[in-house]
Structure formats: C-alpha cells, structure tokens
Write a protein that holds these residues in place. Structure first.
Motif, PDB file in Angstrom:
ATOM      1  N   PHE A  97      28.429  52.994  -5.237  1.00  0.00           N
ATOM      2  CA  PHE A  97      27.273  53.888  -5.116  1.00  0.00           C
ATOM      3  C   PHE A  97      26.056  53.290  -5.802  1.00  0.00           C
ATOM      4  O   PHE A  97      26.163  52.306  -6.537  1.00  0.00           O
ATOM      5  CB  PHE A  97      27.595  55.267  -5.705  1.00  0.00           C
ATOM      6  CG  PHE A  97      27.885  55.258  -7.182  1.00  0.00           C
ATOM      7  CD1 PHE A  97      26.865  55.450  -8.113  1.00  0.00           C
ATOM      8  CD2 PHE A  97      29.174  55.078  -7.648  1.00  0.00           C
ATOM      9  CE1 PHE A  97      27.126  55.442  -9.470  1.00  0.00           C
ATOM     10  CE2 PHE A  97      29.447  55.078  -9.008  1.00  0.00           C
ATOM     11  CZ  PHE A  97      28.428  55.255  -9.927  1.00  0.00           C
ATOM     12  N   GLU A  98      24.907  53.897  -5.547  1.00  0.00           N
ATOM     13  CA  GLU A  98      23.658  53.470  -6.163  1.00  0.00           C
ATOM     14  C   GLU A  98      23.250  54.451  -7.246  1.00  0.00           C
ATOM     15  O   GLU A  98      23.449  55.658  -7.109  1.00  0.00           O
ATOM     16  CB  GLU A  98      22.547  53.378  -5.112  1.00  0.00           C
ATOM     17  CG  GLU A  98      22.787  52.288  -4.094  1.00  0.00           C
ATOM     18  CD  GLU A  98      21.687  52.229  -3.048  1.00  0.00           C
ATOM     19  OE1 GLU A  98      20.802  53.110  -3.011  1.00  0.00           O
ATOM     20  OE2 GLU A  98      21.727  51.270  -2.251  1.00  0.00           O
ATOM     21  N   ALA A  99      22.669  53.900  -8.312  1.00  0.00           N
ATOM     22  CA  ALA A  99      22.134  54.711  -9.402  1.00  0.00           C
ATOM     23  C   ALA A  99      20.884  54.015  -9.928  1.00  0.00           C
ATOM     24  O   ALA A  99      20.724  52.802  -9.781  1.00  0.00           O
ATOM     25  CB  ALA A  99      23.166  54.878 -10.516  1.00  0.00           C
ATOM     26  N   GLY A 131      13.418  49.985 -14.242  1.00  0.00           N
ATOM     27  CA  GLY A 131      14.227  49.206 -13.326  1.00  0.00           C
ATOM     28  C   GLY A 131      14.470  49.781 -11.958  1.00  0.00           C
ATOM     29  O   GLY A 131      14.245  50.952 -11.697  1.00  0.00           O
ATOM     30  N   PRO A 132      14.965  48.896 -11.088  1.00  0.00           N
ATOM     31  CA  PRO A 132      15.249  49.274  -9.702  1.00  0.00           C
ATOM     32  C   PRO A 132      16.610  49.972  -9.584  1.00  0.00           C
ATOM     33  O   PRO A 132      17.359  50.085 -10.548  1.00  0.00           O
ATOM     34  CB  PRO A 132      15.285  47.918  -8.993  1.00  0.00           C
ATOM     35  CG  PRO A 132      15.796  46.985 -10.052  1.00  0.00           C
ATOM     36  CD  PRO A 132      15.207  47.485 -11.348  1.00  0.00           C
ATOM     37  N   VAL A 133      16.920  50.400  -8.373  1.00  0.00           N
ATOM     38  CA  VAL A 133      18.221  50.983  -8.082  1.00  0.00           C
ATOM     39  C   VAL A 133      19.269  49.880  -8.228  1.00  0.00           C
ATOM     40  O   VAL A 133      19.049  48.748  -7.799  1.00  0.00           O
ATOM     41  CB  VAL A 133      18.239  51.571  -6.645  1.00  0.00           C
ATOM     42  CG1 VAL A 133      19.633  51.979  -6.230  1.00  0.00           C
ATOM     43  CG2 VAL A 133      17.279  52.753  -6.549  1.00  0.00           C
ATOM     44  N   GLU A 134      20.389  50.209  -8.853  1.00  0.00           N
ATOM     45  CA  GLU A 134      21.478  49.254  -9.038  1.00  0.00           C
ATOM     46  C   GLU A 134      22.734  49.781  -8.353  1.00  0.00           C
ATOM     47  O   GLU A 134      22.887  50.984  -8.141  1.00  0.00           O
ATOM     48  CB  GLU A 134      21.760  49.040 -10.521  1.00  0.00           C
ATOM     49  CG  GLU A 134      20.611  48.401 -11.269  1.00  0.00           C
ATOM     50  CD  GLU A 134      20.949  48.165 -12.737  1.00  0.00           C
ATOM     51  OE1 GLU A 134      21.996  47.564 -13.013  1.00  0.00           O
ATOM     52  OE2 GLU A 134      20.155  48.607 -13.583  1.00  0.00           O
ATOM     53  N   ASN A 183      20.876  55.664 -19.366  1.00  0.00           N
ATOM     54  CA  ASN A 183      20.245  56.851 -18.815  1.00  0.00           C
ATOM     55  C   ASN A 183      20.097  56.730 -17.293  1.00  0.00           C
ATOM     56  O   ASN A 183      18.994  56.791 -16.769  1.00  0.00           O
ATOM     57  CB  ASN A 183      18.884  57.051 -19.483  1.00  0.00           C
ATOM     58  CG  ASN A 183      18.356  58.446 -19.288  1.00  0.00           C
ATOM     59  OD1 ASN A 183      19.085  59.360 -18.906  1.00  0.00           O
ATOM     60  ND2 ASN A 183      17.067  58.625 -19.529  1.00  0.00           N
ATOM     61  N   TYR A 184      21.228  56.530 -16.597  1.00  0.00           N
ATOM     62  CA  TYR A 184      21.212  56.386 -15.142  1.00  0.00           C
ATOM     63  C   TYR A 184      21.375  57.737 -14.458  1.00  0.00           C
ATOM     64  O   TYR A 184      22.001  58.645 -14.997  1.00  0.00           O
ATOM     65  CB  TYR A 184      22.340  55.453 -14.675  1.00  0.00           C
ATOM     66  CG  TYR A 184      22.027  54.000 -14.897  1.00  0.00           C
ATOM     67  CD1 TYR A 184      21.407  53.249 -13.911  1.00  0.00           C
ATOM     68  CD2 TYR A 184      22.337  53.386 -16.107  1.00  0.00           C
ATOM     69  CE1 TYR A 184      21.102  51.912 -14.118  1.00  0.00           C
ATOM     70  CE2 TYR A 184      22.041  52.056 -16.329  1.00  0.00           C
ATOM     71  CZ  TYR A 184      21.424  51.321 -15.326  1.00  0.00           C
ATOM     72  OH  TYR A 184      21.116  50.009 -15.535  1.00  0.00           O
ATOM     73  N   VAL A 185      20.792  57.818 -13.254  1.00  0.00           N
ATOM     74  CA  VAL A 185      20.977  59.005 -12.406  1.00  0.00           C
ATOM     75  C   VAL A 185      21.546  58.533 -11.070  1.00  0.00           C
ATOM     76  O   VAL A 185      21.158  57.485 -10.541  1.00  0.00           O
ATOM     77  CB  VAL A 185      19.665  59.804 -12.200  1.00  0.00           C
ATOM     78  CG1 VAL A 185      19.225  60.449 -13.491  1.00  0.00           C
ATOM     79  CG2 VAL A 185      18.562  58.944 -11.632  1.00  0.00           C
ATOM     80  N   PHE A 186      22.449  59.315 -10.538  1.00  0.00           N
ATOM     81  CA  PHE A 186      23.082  59.018  -9.257  1.00  0.00           C
ATOM     82  C   PHE A 186      22.049  59.110  -8.141  1.00  0.00           C
ATOM     83  O   PHE A 186      21.238  60.023  -8.105  1.00  0.00           O
ATOM     84  CB  PHE A 186      24.223  60.019  -9.023  1.00  0.00           C
ATOM     85  CG  PHE A 186      24.787  59.995  -7.637  1.00  0.00           C
ATOM     86  CD1 PHE A 186      25.537  58.924  -7.196  1.00  0.00           C
ATOM     87  CD2 PHE A 186      24.562  61.048  -6.770  1.00  0.00           C
ATOM     88  CE1 PHE A 186      26.059  58.905  -5.910  1.00  0.00           C
ATOM     89  CE2 PHE A 186      25.089  61.043  -5.499  1.00  0.00           C
ATOM     90  CZ  PHE A 186      25.833  59.960  -5.059  1.00  0.00           C
ATOM     91  N   VAL A 187      22.087  58.140  -7.188  1.00  0.00           N
ATOM     92  CA  VAL A 187      21.193  58.145  -6.040  1.00  0.00           C
ATOM     93  C   VAL A 187      21.969  58.497  -4.774  1.00  0.00           C
ATOM     94  O   VAL A 187      21.698  59.510  -4.141  1.00  0.00           O
ATOM     95  CB  VAL A 187      20.455  56.795  -5.883  1.00  0.00           C
ATOM     96  CG1 VAL A 187      19.619  56.765  -4.618  1.00  0.00           C
ATOM     97  CG2 VAL A 187      19.598  56.505  -7.113  1.00  0.00           C
ATOM     98  N   LYS A 188      22.938  57.640  -4.385  1.00  0.00           N
ATOM     99  CA  LYS A 188      23.716  57.933  -3.181  1.00  0.00           C
ATOM    100  C   LYS A 188      24.978  57.074  -3.128  1.00  0.00           C
ATOM    101  O   LYS A 188      25.038  55.995  -3.715  1.00  0.00           O
ATOM    102  CB  LYS A 188      22.900  57.714  -1.908  1.00  0.00           C
ATOM    103  CG  LYS A 188      22.578  56.265  -1.612  1.00  0.00           C
ATOM    104  CD  LYS A 188      21.842  56.119  -0.289  1.00  0.00           C
ATOM    105  CE  LYS A 188      21.607  54.639  -0.007  1.00  0.00           C
ATOM    106  NZ  LYS A 188      21.000  54.417   1.280  1.00  0.00           N
TER     107      LYS A 188
END
Length: 175
Positions: free
Chosen positions: A126-128, A134-137, A103-108
C-alpha cells in the motif's frame, strides 16, 4: 519461515509432472497438485518476497498457499473485502508509526496477496505519506485478519529491486 518469523505454508507437491500420471487424474476438474517445478517457483517467490510478490498458479489445487487477492489494474468489486484491506493497512500504518516514531497516513492499497488460515493472512502492498514531509511511499504489511481480531505481524517500507535483479530474475525478466 519468513522475515517476521511466521511459518510459510508448504503445499503438497505432486511427484510427477502435470500430465504424466498425476495423482489428480481421476477428478477431471482441470486442476492439478503443484508439480515439482511449480513448487520450486512458489517457494522461490515466497522466500524472495516474504509472500508479497507471489504469482497466481493457474489450475493448481493446493491448500493454504499464498495467492493473489487484489491485483493492480484488475477490477475488484467486493466492497467489504476492500474495506477489510483498508482497515488492515490503517492498522499497519499506526503500528509502523508507533514503533518508529513516524507520522505516516494511509493513502491507498496497491495490491494484496492472501493465505487462508483460521481467517486470512494478508500480504498488503500500500501507499502512505508522511504528514510532515516527503512524497508518497510504498509499504508492505503482513496482517492476520482472524474471525474476531486483527493483528499486524509486520510493516515496512517496500524493498526496491535493483535493475540487475529485475533483468536476471527468471520471473521478472523484461520482455
């Protein structure tokens, strides 16, 4: 072939070293075909990173090679290209979630390399963030952006280099 099963572009390598009778001498445009040393460096970086960490080869003319497209810390003012990279990254996250029950969402977008094909093959880092915990991966995605279609060829969590790899690799050596 890379880990997704795609063929890697094979530039023509000049049989001579730059400045020693190169076949590009007559053009006087400041560009040259890849030397054997540059070809070795290119193929090594493509194989080690699956195309995600391929450096720029200044003054090299070669068709179909993977080149830096969005470089961290450098201005990127082309809004439509950044929008395309964001769209590719969103598709990659959706594909990753569907295949892995996540269940990840795109960050940048962090950076991107590009290979010209009939359209473009993007190698996007990219980061998600997992919506639940959890933290950004950091993720890597290889996405084909054709004239009329986009297709995610692969998406994975970024492999992390160990300190030993960073220190011993000739290109990654710490200064």
């Amino acid at each position: 072939m890379d880990s997704s099963g795609s063929k890697i572009a094979q530039p023509h390598c000049d049989s001579e070293e730059e400045g020693e009778g190169s076949s590009d001498d007559g053009y006087n445009d400041g560009l040259h075909e890849m030397t054997k040393k540059e070809c070795f460096e290119y193929y090594t970086r493509v194989q080690e990173s699956d195309g995600f960490d391929v450096p720029e080869f200044p003054n090299v003319f070669a068709l179909g090679i993977i080149v830096p497209y969005l470089i961290p810390g450098e201005p990127f003012e082309d809004e439509s290209s950044l929008k395309e990279l964001n769209t590719c990254s969103l598709l990659a996250v959706e594909d990753f979630n569907r295949r892995n029950g996540e269940n990840y969402v795109f960050v940048k977008v962090g950076k991107a390399n590009m290979q010209p094909v009939s359209g473009a093959m993007f190698f996007i880092t990219f980061e998600a963030k997992n919506k639940n915990i959890g933290p950004v991966e950091t993720f890597e995605a290889k996405v084909y952006a054709g004239i009329t279609e986009m297709e995610v060829l692969m998406c994975r969590r970024k492999k992390v280099a160990t300190i030993d790899q960073e220190i011993t690799h000739p290109v990654l050596k710490r200064k």
